[in-house]
Design an enzyme around this catalytic site. Structure first.
Site, PDB file in Angstrom:
ATOM      1  N   ASN A  10       0.734  -1.354  -0.087  1.00 15.02           N
ATOM      2  CA  ASN A  10       0.061   0.021  -0.016  1.00 15.02           C
ATOM      3  C   ASN A  10       0.929   1.295  -0.066  1.00 15.02           C
ATOM      4  O   ASN A  10       0.353   2.374  -0.429  1.00 15.02           O
ATOM      5  CB  ASN A  10      -1.036   0.043   1.139  1.00 15.02           C
ATOM      6  CG  ASN A  10      -2.168  -1.030   0.647  1.00 15.02           C
ATOM      7  OD1 ASN A  10      -3.097  -0.611  -0.024  1.00 15.02           O
ATOM      8  ND2 ASN A  10      -2.242  -1.814   1.542  1.00 15.02           N
ATOM      9  N   ARG A  12       4.489   1.144  -1.512  1.00 13.22           N
ATOM     10  CA  ARG A  12       5.587   1.066  -2.438  1.00 13.22           C
ATOM     11  C   ARG A  12       5.663  -0.337  -3.140  1.00 13.22           C
ATOM     12  O   ARG A  12       4.758  -1.322  -2.671  1.00 13.22           O
ATOM     13  CB  ARG A  12       6.851   1.633  -2.061  1.00 13.22           C
ATOM     14  CG  ARG A  12       7.265   0.701  -0.588  1.00 13.22           C
ATOM     15  CD  ARG A  12       8.446   1.535  -0.151  1.00 13.22           C
ATOM     16  NE  ARG A  12       8.697   1.110   1.267  1.00 13.22           N
ATOM     17  CZ  ARG A  12       9.928   1.014   1.668  1.00 13.22           C
ATOM     18  NH1 ARG A  12      10.840   1.645   1.038  1.00 13.22           N
ATOM     19  NH2 ARG A  12      10.280   0.453   3.012  1.00 13.22           N
ATOM     20  N   LEU A  13       6.635  -0.275  -3.779  1.00 18.78           N
ATOM     21  CA  LEU A  13       6.768  -1.806  -4.612  1.00 18.78           C
ATOM     22  C   LEU A  13       7.907  -2.423  -3.975  1.00 18.78           C
ATOM     23  O   LEU A  13       8.986  -1.831  -3.889  1.00 18.78           O
ATOM     24  CB  LEU A  13       7.092  -1.301  -6.091  1.00 18.78           C
ATOM     25  CG  LEU A  13       6.050  -0.659  -6.900  1.00 18.78           C
ATOM     26  CD1 LEU A  13       6.385  -0.561  -8.443  1.00 18.78           C
ATOM     27  CD2 LEU A  13       4.505  -1.253  -6.787  1.00 18.78           C
ATOM     28  N   GLY A 104      -4.773 -11.128   2.988  1.00 19.28           N
ATOM     29  CA  GLY A 104      -3.924 -10.385   2.031  1.00 19.28           C
ATOM     30  C   GLY A 104      -2.736 -11.468   1.524  1.00 19.28           C
ATOM     31  O   GLY A 104      -2.201 -12.245   2.286  1.00 19.28           O
ATOM     32  N   ASP A 106       0.125 -10.763   0.534  1.00 19.54           N
ATOM     33  CA  ASP A 106       1.530 -10.428   1.201  1.00 19.54           C
ATOM     34  C   ASP A 106       1.517 -11.085   2.589  1.00 19.54           C
ATOM     35  O   ASP A 106       2.714 -11.579   2.889  1.00 19.54           O
ATOM     36  CB  ASP A 106       1.671  -8.831   1.383  1.00 19.54           C
ATOM     37  CG  ASP A 106       0.305  -8.192   2.395  1.00 19.54           C
ATOM     38  OD1 ASP A 106      -0.595  -8.714   2.293  1.00 19.54           O
ATOM     39  OD2 ASP A 106       0.639  -6.959   2.743  1.00 19.54           O
ATOM     40  N   ASP A 126       4.569  -7.820  10.358  1.00 21.29           N
ATOM     41  CA  ASP A 126       4.742  -7.168   9.053  1.00 21.29           C
ATOM     42  C   ASP A 126       4.544  -5.585   9.399  1.00 21.29           C
ATOM     43  O   ASP A 126       3.264  -5.274   9.622  1.00 21.29           O
ATOM     44  CB  ASP A 126       3.934  -7.644   7.984  1.00 21.29           C
ATOM     45  CG  ASP A 126       4.292  -7.012   6.683  1.00 21.29           C
ATOM     46  OD1 ASP A 126       4.858  -5.841   6.902  1.00 21.29           O
ATOM     47  OD2 ASP A 126       4.114  -7.526   5.371  1.00 21.29           O
ATOM     48  N   THR A 182       4.563  18.007  23.371  1.00 18.20           N
ATOM     49  CA  THR A 182       3.573  17.725  22.224  1.00 18.20           C
ATOM     50  C   THR A 182       4.383  16.476  21.510  1.00 18.20           C
ATOM     51  O   THR A 182       3.776  15.322  21.599  1.00 18.20           O
ATOM     52  CB  THR A 182       2.829  18.604  21.689  1.00 18.20           C
ATOM     53  OG1 THR A 182       2.212  19.460  22.461  1.00 18.20           O
ATOM     54  CG2 THR A 182       2.088  18.132  20.606  1.00 18.20           C
TER      55      THR A 182
HETATM   56  N1  LIG Z   1      11.941   4.722   1.593  1.00 16.79           N
HETATM   57  C1  LIG Z   1      10.443   4.736   2.087  1.00 16.79           C
HETATM   58  N2  LIG Z   1       9.351   4.757   1.396  1.00 16.79           N
HETATM   59  C2  LIG Z   1       8.056   4.435   1.985  1.00 16.79           C
HETATM   60  N3  LIG Z   1       7.954   4.221   3.255  1.00 16.79           N
HETATM   61  C3  LIG Z   1       9.249   3.946   3.933  1.00 16.79           C
HETATM   62  C4  LIG Z   1      10.418   4.187   3.542  1.00 16.79           C
HETATM   63  N4  LIG Z   1      11.234   3.868   4.540  1.00 16.79           N
HETATM   64  C5  LIG Z   1      10.620   3.572   5.539  1.00 16.79           C
HETATM   65  N5  LIG Z   1       9.206   3.567   5.414  1.00 16.79           N
HETATM   66  C6  LIG Z   1       8.216   3.207   6.220  1.00 16.79           C
HETATM   67  O1  LIG Z   1       7.752   1.848   5.971  1.00 16.79           O
HETATM   68  C7  LIG Z   1       6.138   2.000   5.646  1.00 16.79           C
HETATM   69  C8  LIG Z   1       5.650   1.149   4.636  1.00 16.79           C
HETATM   70  O2  LIG Z   1       6.306  -0.017   4.895  1.00 16.79           O
HETATM   71  P1  LIG Z   1       6.676  -1.354   3.602  1.00 16.79           P
HETATM   72  O3  LIG Z   1       6.669  -2.450   4.074  1.00 16.79           O
HETATM   73  O4  LIG Z   1       7.511  -0.595   2.603  1.00 16.79           O
HETATM   74  O5  LIG Z   1       5.048  -0.923   3.030  1.00 16.79           O
HETATM   75  P2  LIG Z   1       4.086  -1.794   2.111  1.00 16.79           P
HETATM   76  O6  LIG Z   1       4.349  -3.142   1.977  1.00 16.79           O
HETATM   77  O7  LIG Z   1       2.563  -1.610   2.716  1.00 16.79           O
HETATM   78  O8  LIG Z   1       3.952  -0.972   0.721  1.00 16.79           O
HETATM   79  C9  LIG Z   1       6.008   3.215   5.746  1.00 16.79           C
HETATM   80  O9  LIG Z   1       4.597   3.908   6.502  1.00 16.79           O
HETATM   81  C10 LIG Z   1       7.077   4.153   6.198  1.00 16.79           C
HETATM   82  O10 LIG Z   1       6.735   4.258   7.704  1.00 16.79           O
HETATM   83  C1  LIG Z   2      -3.765  -5.845   5.732  1.00 15.71           C
HETATM   84  C2  LIG Z   2      -3.113  -5.305   4.534  1.00 15.71           C
HETATM   85  C3  LIG Z   2      -3.532  -3.960   4.215  1.00 15.71           C
HETATM   86  C4  LIG Z   2      -1.590  -5.029   4.661  1.00 15.71           C
HETATM   87  O1  LIG Z   2      -1.057  -4.463   3.516  1.00 15.71           O
HETATM   88  P1  LIG Z   2       0.292  -3.580   3.529  1.00 15.71           P
HETATM   89  O2  LIG Z   2       0.543  -2.933   4.739  1.00 15.71           O
HETATM   90  O3  LIG Z   2       1.501  -4.714   3.631  1.00 15.71           O
HETATM   91  O4  LIG Z   2       0.322  -2.933   2.441  1.00 15.71           O
HETATM   92  C5  LIG Z   2      -2.949  -6.233   3.398  1.00 15.71           C
HETATM   93  O5  LIG Z   2      -2.587  -7.524   3.813  1.00 15.71           O
HETATM   94  C6  LIG Z   2      -4.588  -6.517   2.820  1.00 15.71           C
HETATM   95  O6  LIG Z   2      -5.036  -5.648   2.139  1.00 15.71           O
HETATM   96  N1  LIG Z   2      -5.156  -7.547   3.469  1.00 15.71           N
HETATM   97  C7  LIG Z   2      -6.511  -8.098   3.112  1.00 15.71           C
HETATM   98  C8  LIG Z   2      -7.281  -8.248   4.390  1.00 15.71           C
HETATM   99  C9  LIG Z   2      -6.848  -9.397   5.360  1.00 15.71           C
HETATM  100  O7  LIG Z   2      -5.534  -9.629   5.142  1.00 15.71           O
HETATM  101  O8  LIG Z   2      -7.733  -9.893   6.010  1.00 15.71           O
HETATM  102  K   LIG Z   3       2.112  -4.938   6.097  1.00 14.71           K
END
Ligand SMILES: Nc1ncnc2c1ncn2[C@@H]1O[C@H](COP(=O)(O)OP(=O)(O)O)[C@@H](O)[C@H]1O
Ligand SMILES: CC(C)(COP(=O)(O)O)[C@@H](O)C(=O)NCCC(=O)O
Ligand SMILES: [K+]
Length: 259
Positions: A10, A12-13, A104, A106, A126, A182
């Protein structure tokens, strides 16, 4: 013989370049616009790897790579599915039992990667956009898990939905618990409650599966690992950090012949 794994989260890639069962390089990138996707795909079709937005050097591949996609973001996944040598993984492709519809991919892949590398039963934490916990038993059956807003998201939402609270970066180390300003109050509230919550889940998991590995992954796993080491060394010192769990899970699906 070269293939690419792409996990679309959600934020990045997440990319991996594989030579058969060997993970050669990994990198992360932001989402790419349509023009950039077209350019990258054209490169693959000419046998060139052109990782964009990441810190990896372009390189020549001998052949056109296959692409395995695992996505929890439908809008992003369509951009990559136009690549003719792509295959999109679903939870039915995974050698795991008891997965619920809608889980998910992932989370399921991270579990598969963790169990394959560190043994079953296993619990994954995760720390991505969302923070997810997912556990599987000794028969590779999904036991259950939980979903909460990830660290970055908690800081961001709190600032966005209030008039007086500032946006604050995710702290690298443990903040003071009893804050007198804060910014520290926000750091304290989020960090201590999130860490206490994760500890509670881990302790409950360990009561059921005392020998289970606990594996941390995701963009904020280093921060969460640091908090755990400081607050709960019995968990923090034993937890394994592995940033590539989802990619390892994709490698296991490839090994089983489903990519
Ligand atoms: N370069 C980066 N770009 C984006 N998010 C980052 C980066 N470095 C650390 N983060 C942290 O990682 C989180 C996203 O985790 P990640 O596992 O990469 O996301 P997802 O798999 O959900 O796309 C962000 O909320 C942020 O706090
Ligand atoms: C919970 C998540 C949003 C996590 O996504 P991420 O933070 O890794 O981008 C994803 O695994 C998802 O959309 N899951 C579907 C709902 C579930 O796992 O029950
Ligand atoms: K996650």
């Amino acid at each position: 013989m070269w293939w690419l794994s792409l996990s679309i989260g959600n934020s990045r890639l997440h990319w991996g370049l594989w030579c058969e069962n060997s993970l050669e390089i990994t990198w992360n990138s932001g989402y790419l616009g349509d023009d950039r996707v077209t350019e990258v795909i054209r490169g693959w079709q000419e046998g060139k790897l052109w990782p964009s937005g990441g810190e990896v050097e372009p390189r020549d591949l001998d052949g056109i790579p296959e692409l395995a996609i695992a996505s929890v973001v439908p809008e992003q996944q369509g951009r990559w599915q136009v690549y003719p040598h792509s295959r999109t993984l679903g939870i039915a492709d995974l050698p795991l039992q008891n997965l619920y519809p809608g889980l998910g991919i992932d989370r399921a892949l991270a579990l598969l990667g963790a169990g394959t590398r560190y043994g079953w039963p296993v619990l994954t934490v995760d720390s991505g956009t969302a923070l997810t916990l997912s556990g599987a038993d000794g028969d590779r059956a999904f036991v259950g898990g939980a979903i909460l807003p990830g660290l970055g998201l908690q800081f961001c939402t709190l600032a966005r939905q209030t008039a007086a609270l500032p946006e604050i970066a995710v702290p690298k180390t443990l903040p003071p618990r009893w804050a007198t300003n804060t910014a520290d109050a926000i750091r304290s509230g989020i960090v201590y409650t999130l860490t206490a919550g994760v500890c509670e889940f881990v302790r409950d998991w360990r009561r059921q599966f005392p020998e289970s590995a606990i594996v941390l992954t995701g963009g904020n796993s280093e921060e969460v690992a640091a908090y755990l080491r400081a607050i709960a060394p019995d968990i923090g010192e034993r937890a394994i950090a592995d940033p590539d769990l989802i990619l390892w899970g994709m490698g296991e699906v490839y090994r089983s012949g489903k990519v």
